[in-house]
Design a protein around this motif. Structure first.
Motif, PDB file in Angstrom:
ATOM      1  N   GLN A 257      90.425   7.559   9.377  1.00  0.00           N
ATOM      2  CA  GLN A 257      91.736   7.828   9.957  1.00  0.00           C
ATOM      3  C   GLN A 257      92.318   9.150   9.454  1.00  0.00           C
ATOM      4  O   GLN A 257      92.971   9.868  10.209  1.00  0.00           O
ATOM      5  N   LYS A 259      90.653  11.800   8.612  1.00  0.00           N
ATOM      6  CA  LYS A 259      89.946  12.853   9.346  1.00  0.00           C
ATOM      7  C   LYS A 259      90.514  13.001  10.755  1.00  0.00           C
ATOM      8  O   LYS A 259      90.672  14.123  11.260  1.00  0.00           O
ATOM      9  N   HIS A 260      90.852  11.864  11.364  1.00  0.00           N
ATOM     10  CA  HIS A 260      91.375  11.889  12.729  1.00  0.00           C
ATOM     11  C   HIS A 260      92.809  12.426  12.778  1.00  0.00           C
ATOM     12  O   HIS A 260      93.144  13.280  13.615  1.00  0.00           O
ATOM     13  N   LYS A 264      95.357  16.485  13.844  1.00  0.00           N
ATOM     14  CA  LYS A 264      96.297  16.432  14.963  1.00  0.00           C
ATOM     15  C   LYS A 264      97.758  16.491  14.545  1.00  0.00           C
ATOM     16  O   LYS A 264      98.616  16.905  15.323  1.00  0.00           O
TER      17      LYS A 264
END
Length: 340
Positions: A257, A259-260, A264
């Protein structure tokens, strides 16, 4: 001045990319959990160590593994009151930087030590059931102790880095922090945390399935001796999974999570999005310490000596604790401990 300004900018960026959470839920939930684990862990493992030292005679190679597992659990319990006080004090560490790292090292070393000794116990039982005539089943006590020492050295080498941890916030004492920059987020400590679970897990599952398959093929599962061996290895596998799997899954999910989200969202928003998941991780990692409370069940299944002494101490059924039975189990308990 330019160098100082650059250094301050770097530190500010580094501090900002590390997530700090208020931990309100942790303050209310973890202290009673940690104190409960400390109380029952010290009692259970202290009793087990007493039995090993004064009643389990003579020792066999498997006795050495069980003794070291109890020692790892007992030493881990010694650090739990400090963690409980830390959370009671609104996540403010009041014992100094050195004791912080010692406490974190004790937790990391003995948590990993418990997983590796559980793995070794599973391998020992696998060899005795599936390969009963293998020379390894006749290891001397001195060689078994050398093997246990090798496990301790491996565990220490994997966790000694905790002493080099730098706590930028001097009031915090954590070895796991969420970093919104991925090259900081998967460090050696997190790798060691995952490695010391998944490698023993694969070994424990391998041993468990092969023991079950071996007993079924030979239709030995209903024989009393083999049934005890089967129950023993199944209990080891179940305790291992229940206690350690949730925190390791949470650590992997946090890494994915992070990394995700870090790619963004700004740092502050990424940290907010990870807060609930991080709280789940800290709760589940505290539940791993319940393994030290439940491990006495492994000792209980390992020998009639443990069963009878536990029953006597806890004032349970006296059917198996009369004088003749107690004398018999003292004489044969260690042999059963290594052979079942």
């Amino acid at each position: 001045p330019a160098v100082i300004h650059l250094l301050c900018s770097f530190l500010e960026k580094y501090i900002n990319m590390r997530c700090n959470f208020n931990g309100t839920l942790l303050i209310s939930v973890l202290p009673p959990v940690l104190f409960t684990e400390f109380l029952f862990g010290v009692l259970g493992n202290g009793l087990a160590l007493w039995i090993f030292c004064f009643h389990a005679r003579p020792w066999k190679s498997s006795t050495v593994l069980l003794f070291n597992l109890a020692m790892a659990d007992f030493l881990l319990n010694m650090a739990l009151p400090f963690r409980a006080i830390y959370y009671i004090s609104d996540i403010q560490w009041k014992f100094g930087h050195a004791l912080c790292n010692i406490c974190l090292f004790m937790l990391a070393m003995n948590r990993s030590g418990s997983t590796f000794f559980l793995m070794a116990i599973a391998v020992d039982r696998y060899m005795r059931v599936v390969h009963p005539h293998h020379p390894i089943n006749s290891l001397s006590i001195s060689k078994a102790m050398c093997g246990a020492l090798a496990i301790w050295l491996l565990t220490i080498s994997l966790t000694v880095h905790v002493f080099n941890l730098k706590h930028i916030n001097t009031t915090r004492c954590e070895s796991f922090m969420v970093d919104t920059e991925m090259h900081h987020n998967l460090n050696w400590h997190k790798f060691e945390f995952l490695f010391s679970f998944y490698v023993p897990l694969l070994v424990v599952l391998y041993c468990t399935f092969h023991i079950v398959g071996h007993l079924r093929r030979r239709q030995l599962a209903q024989q009393a001796k083999m049934k005890k061996a089967l129950w023993f290895i199944v209990v080891v596998a179940v305790l291992f999974i229940i206690c350690y799997l949730p925190s390791n899954i949470a650590q992997l999910v946090i890494w994915i999570q992070t990394k995700h989200l870090a790619s963004k969202l700004p740092d502050t928003e990424a940290c907010s999005a990870l807060e609930d998941l991080t709280i789940v991780f800290f709760v589940t990692i505290s539940l791993t310490y319940f393994n030290s409370v439940l491990d006495p069940a492994v000792y209980y299944l390992s020998s009639p000596t443990f069963k009878n002494i536990y029953r006597k101490v806890l004032r349970l059924s006296q059917a198996d604790t009369d004088k003749s039975t107690e004398r018999k189990t003292r004489e044969t308990g260690s042999q059963t401990l290594s052979q079942l």
